[in-house]
Motif scaffolding. Sequence first.
Motif, PDB file in Angstrom:
ATOM      1  N   ASP A  37       1.012   8.855  11.662  1.00 27.80           N
ATOM      2  CA  ASP A  37       0.743   8.739  10.226  1.00 27.80           C
ATOM      3  C   ASP A  37      -0.052   7.502   9.830  1.00 27.80           C
ATOM      4  OD1 ASP A  37       2.113  11.083  10.066  1.00 27.80           O
ATOM      5  OD2 ASP A  37       3.890  10.262   9.096  1.00 27.80           O
ATOM      6  N   TYR A  38      -0.046   6.472  10.664  1.00 25.76           N
ATOM      7  CA  TYR A  38      -0.720   5.223  10.274  1.00 25.76           C
ATOM      8  C   TYR A  38      -1.776   4.797  11.290  1.00 25.76           C
ATOM      9  CZ  TYR A  38       2.855   4.813   6.739  1.00 25.76           C
ATOM     10  OH  TYR A  38       3.671   5.039   5.656  1.00 25.76           O
ATOM     11  N   ASN A  39      -2.143   5.684  12.183  1.00 25.79           N
ATOM     12  CA  ASN A  39      -3.157   5.346  13.166  1.00 25.79           C
ATOM     13  C   ASN A  39      -2.812   4.060  13.909  1.00 25.79           C
ATOM     14  OD1 ASN A  39      -5.506   5.708  14.576  1.00 25.79           O
ATOM     15  ND2 ASN A  39      -6.751   4.579  13.098  1.00 25.79           N
ATOM     16  N   TYR A  93       9.368   3.009   8.849  1.00 25.19           N
ATOM     17  CA  TYR A  93       8.623   1.927   8.193  1.00 25.19           C
ATOM     18  C   TYR A  93       8.700   0.605   8.949  1.00 25.19           C
ATOM     19  CZ  TYR A  93       7.857   4.881   4.135  1.00 25.19           C
ATOM     20  OH  TYR A  93       7.440   5.871   3.299  1.00 25.19           O
ATOM     21  N   SER A 150      -6.095   0.303   5.459  1.00 24.51           N
ATOM     22  CA  SER A 150      -5.510   0.678   6.753  1.00 24.51           C
ATOM     23  C   SER A 150      -4.606  -0.448   7.232  1.00 24.51           C
ATOM     24  CB  SER A 150      -6.615   0.921   7.781  1.00 24.51           C
ATOM     25  OG  SER A 150      -7.207  -0.314   8.135  1.00 24.51           O
ATOM     26  N   ILE A 151      -3.698  -0.090   8.145  1.00 23.49           N
ATOM     27  CA  ILE A 151      -2.809  -1.099   8.727  1.00 23.49           C
ATOM     28  C   ILE A 151      -3.628  -2.173   9.437  1.00 23.49           C
ATOM     29  CG2 ILE A 151      -1.018  -1.450  10.476  1.00 23.49           C
ATOM     30  CD1 ILE A 151       0.003  -0.122   7.972  1.00 23.49           C
ATOM     31  N   LYS A 174      -6.842   3.049  -0.319  1.00 21.53           N
ATOM     32  CA  LYS A 174      -5.681   2.629   0.486  1.00 21.53           C
ATOM     33  C   LYS A 174      -6.178   1.876   1.715  1.00 21.53           C
ATOM     34  CE  LYS A 174      -1.320   4.289   2.332  1.00 21.53           C
ATOM     35  NZ  LYS A 174      -0.388   5.422   2.507  1.00 21.53           N
ATOM     36  N   ARG A 207       5.628   0.432  10.932  1.00 20.73           N
ATOM     37  CA  ARG A 207       4.479   0.074  10.095  1.00 20.73           C
ATOM     38  C   ARG A 207       4.464  -1.431   9.808  1.00 20.73           C
ATOM     39  NH1 ARG A 207       2.989  -1.220   5.063  1.00 20.73           N
ATOM     40  NH2 ARG A 207       1.095  -0.272   4.216  1.00 20.73           N
ATOM     41  N   GLU A 221       0.846  -1.212   0.000  1.00 23.62           N
ATOM     42  CA  GLU A 221       0.000   0.000   0.000  1.00 23.62           C
ATOM     43  C   GLU A 221       0.880   1.260   0.000  1.00 23.62           C
ATOM     44  OE1 GLU A 221      -3.287   0.142  -0.344  1.00 23.62           O
ATOM     45  OE2 GLU A 221      -3.403  -2.039  -0.485  1.00 23.62           O
ATOM     46  N   GLU A 222       2.035   1.136   0.646  1.00 22.90           N
ATOM     47  CA  GLU A 222       2.961   2.258   0.712  1.00 22.90           C
ATOM     48  C   GLU A 222       3.565   2.562  -0.658  1.00 22.90           C
ATOM     49  OE1 GLU A 222       3.089   3.636   3.638  1.00 22.90           O
ATOM     50  OE2 GLU A 222       4.223   5.226   2.626  1.00 22.90           O
ATOM     51  N   THR A 241       5.261   7.548  13.466  1.00 21.53           N
ATOM     52  CA  THR A 241       4.616   6.521  12.644  1.00 21.53           C
ATOM     53  C   THR A 241       3.210   6.245  13.165  1.00 21.53           C
ATOM     54  OG1 THR A 241       6.794   5.582  12.191  1.00 21.53           O
ATOM     55  CG2 THR A 241       4.909   4.226  11.635  1.00 21.53           C
TER      56      THR A 241
END
Lengths: 466, 466
Positions: free
Chosen positions: B186-188, B165, B417-418, B415, B168, B51-52, B183
């Motif tokens: 930015d990625y919840n 990263y 989500s994590i 996109k 992530r 996704e990144e 991080t």
Amino acid sequence: MFQFTATYTDLYQLSMAQVYFNKNQNQQAVFDYFFRKLPFKGGYAIFAGLEEILSILEDLRFSEEDIEYLKQHDFEPKFLNYLKDFRFRGTINSVAEGEVVFPTAPILQVEANLIEAQIIETILLNTLNFQTLIATKASRIRNVAGDKTLLDFGLRRAQGPGGYYATRAAMVGGFNGSSNVITGRDYNISISGTMAHAFVQSYDDELVAFRDFAENRPKNCVLLVDTYNTLKSGMPNAITVAKEMESRGQKLLAIRLDSGDLAYLSKQCRKMLDAAGLDYVKIAASNQLDEYVIQSLQNQNAPIDIYGVGTNLVIGKPDGALDGVYKLSFANNKPRIKISESISKVTLPHKKQVYRIFNEDGQQIGADAIGLADEWHLNRMHHPVEPFKNLVIATLKQEALLKPVMQNGKRNHPKKSIEEIANFSKQQLALLPDEYKRFDNPHIYKVGISDRLKEERDRLIAEHKN
Amino acid sequence: MFQFTATYTDLYQLSMAQVYFNKNQNQQAVFDYFFRKLPFKGGYAIFAGLEEILSILEDLRFSEEDIEYLKQHDFEPKFLNYLKDFRFRGTINSVAEGEVVFPTAPILQVEANLIEAQIIETILLNTLNFQTLIATKASRIRNVAGDKTLLDFGLRRAQGPGGYYATRAAMVGGFNGSSNVITGRDYNISISGTMAHAFVQSYDDELVAFRDFAENRPKNCVLLVDTYNTLKSGMPNAITVAKEMESRGQKLLAIRLDSGDLAYLSKQCRKMLDAAGLDYVKIAASNQLDEYVIQSLQNQNAPIDIYGVGTNLVIGKPDGALDGVYKLSFANNKPRIKISESISKVTLPHKKQVYRIFNEDGQQIGADAIGLADEWHLNRMHHPVEPFKNLVIATLKQEALLKPVMQNGKRNHPKKSIEEIANFSKQQLALLPDEYKRFDNPHIYKVGISDRLKEERDRLIAEHKN
């Protein structure tokens, strides 16, 4: 390339900061940056990342986005207001970037209030640990490569954007250039490159591929000869193209090998090139190189002029991390210590200075001594752990390594270029005797503590035992 | 946080691109992303970073600064003009992020013209190699940690901004949270943290330090008990503060151990807490943890509820890199191959599809088969190297793994989500039998090639041998 904001940190730094803020505990403090173990079982390390972290600290802020985000994490409005105006306004004393450094002795010392000193801890460790690791790896490779050209090819296997700084650090440690364009752009590093197998593959005919490349990129033309068969196809085609280039008044710079037995193939290729009157064409080699493989190739007199080093350089294989730490040594007008079961992990209290020791002839004796910051000349250094080992150094020249580099949050010297740093590093490393540079059982550099520092440490240990 | 421009690449990509541009060789091509060797001597890998990289590719441009810089490197004005308008407009088919993947089989396939496909190679490999490595490491740690809480504490020892990263990817692989604030932002990602030794040291009295922290951060309060003496000082003080919190209607969340014998100390601490009626207080542990140490702690029934994992996670120790490559398989309307002395390094030609094979009961049989993209169902899979090993799969269910994720440079799904990715990964990993997950000599997952792909590969090898 990076927008580092002050949330490039661990949450606990902010949790602690709020306590300091609310409890009026935000005292002046001293933190030491040092590492405990040399990487790669080596005899020294090359300190790198300093100029970078100073730039980062000068600009470090919490963005509005950061503050909004922290609102969701149980921080108080008054403290968040304080963070809005956060700047690092501390003072830093440090060893120069590129200097040869050893375990235990502080490499860098931060004096700031507790909040500022804690918030910068993570990014400082993150920057210095990694770049020191890679500069040290690069230096080891340089030590065995003599004056051969060393190029960093590692970006694709680097640890994400870590690769950006790996290239910078590789130059500090003695590399000549890199394939990495963006770091080249930002640090004025020499960039270079050859061609990929895909280029040759995308043509129906290897010879046509080489020809097109040479016509189009006549300066710095390097032909990759191992896509199909190095000696039967790649080399004859490269020689044909080199001759065609000659007829146009151009010169093929090099051929490149990326697989197979590099010692054997480089010798065969050298013979073929020389027999064709192409003695000026260089040989570049890549493929899983590191200091040991290059040492072996050098010992075999492989006629390789250019080494392209990738993964093993940029990830600092096999260690992958330097164990650098950031420890409180003074706060609230008192020396501070962290006790541990193991004396080697007890921290050294007080603001300190580190001296490199030279003999009467100006030669390094292989020893650094750590004293209190207000000692000007040390009489004796003690092994930090072994009780009966000590050395009288009263008559020897002692050079202070920690010098002011940042005051009140502003660097006090212009940012040094990579070239300057690399030159300085080369010169400092030349002063270190060879026994510390060998790979197997290198000589152990002595790092000791002064009489007064030892007394203070032992006094504080005793105090805490009660 | 990053401003990736298209110069985040190797110089040779641009050198080759100029040749393609000038020689009118900018044909449509297919490149495969795959790796050859599983990391950590394990039985599987978790694919991460997709996704990144899609987001990065959507925005990839050369900046004005890039173009100015390239002017100094022997590129022609016409080509630089072309780069000014450079966009990635290709198509990507890929395995889903979080999927369980194996060597040899393409994980992601880029279809684009040669210039676009080459320019993105470096950043694509850089992103996918690293995140897949770390997600795999995290997954191994999750496999032994059962339902314990796993937190990433690694930023300070990460490879510079690679740490961004790493956090992530750790979440993709099954971690619950991280200390890394940026991080998290930015990625919840759930962020959490405790306190540092410096916090305790900065006070004259450990009890006062704990008290201040608990008063100020009553939610999620974790006290670090090993600054001076875990059992004689840290624990009694923590218990005192926990009782004080109770009297205010608050609860101490956990104590944390960061040194010593974690199995022994956690048991002692558990007893002390329980004896004080604090059975709800959790025990967190950190200090050089990895999957092997955690496995040992679990086997010893250490009553640890929260594991904080740092360096070994975020640098993917000991491997440090995944050997992922990006190989041309089709260009200019023809299948392409890279020959090697070793058949295992010969690439697989043609645009391909990868099928996961299931038996009649819908169970995975532990095999993926690679076929040509226009084969819809495979009859047989051959071992890619060993000549007489093959398996008839005609009657088995075959699920295509490569699916369109980007068309003409635009992602064709929102996109993810994590959390979505991590949930998917967990579910996919649950389908893989345990024998592939063990650390010692894991079962070897079969990856084979179809009749037609084998024929094509062998035909092209023969063609090049002549």
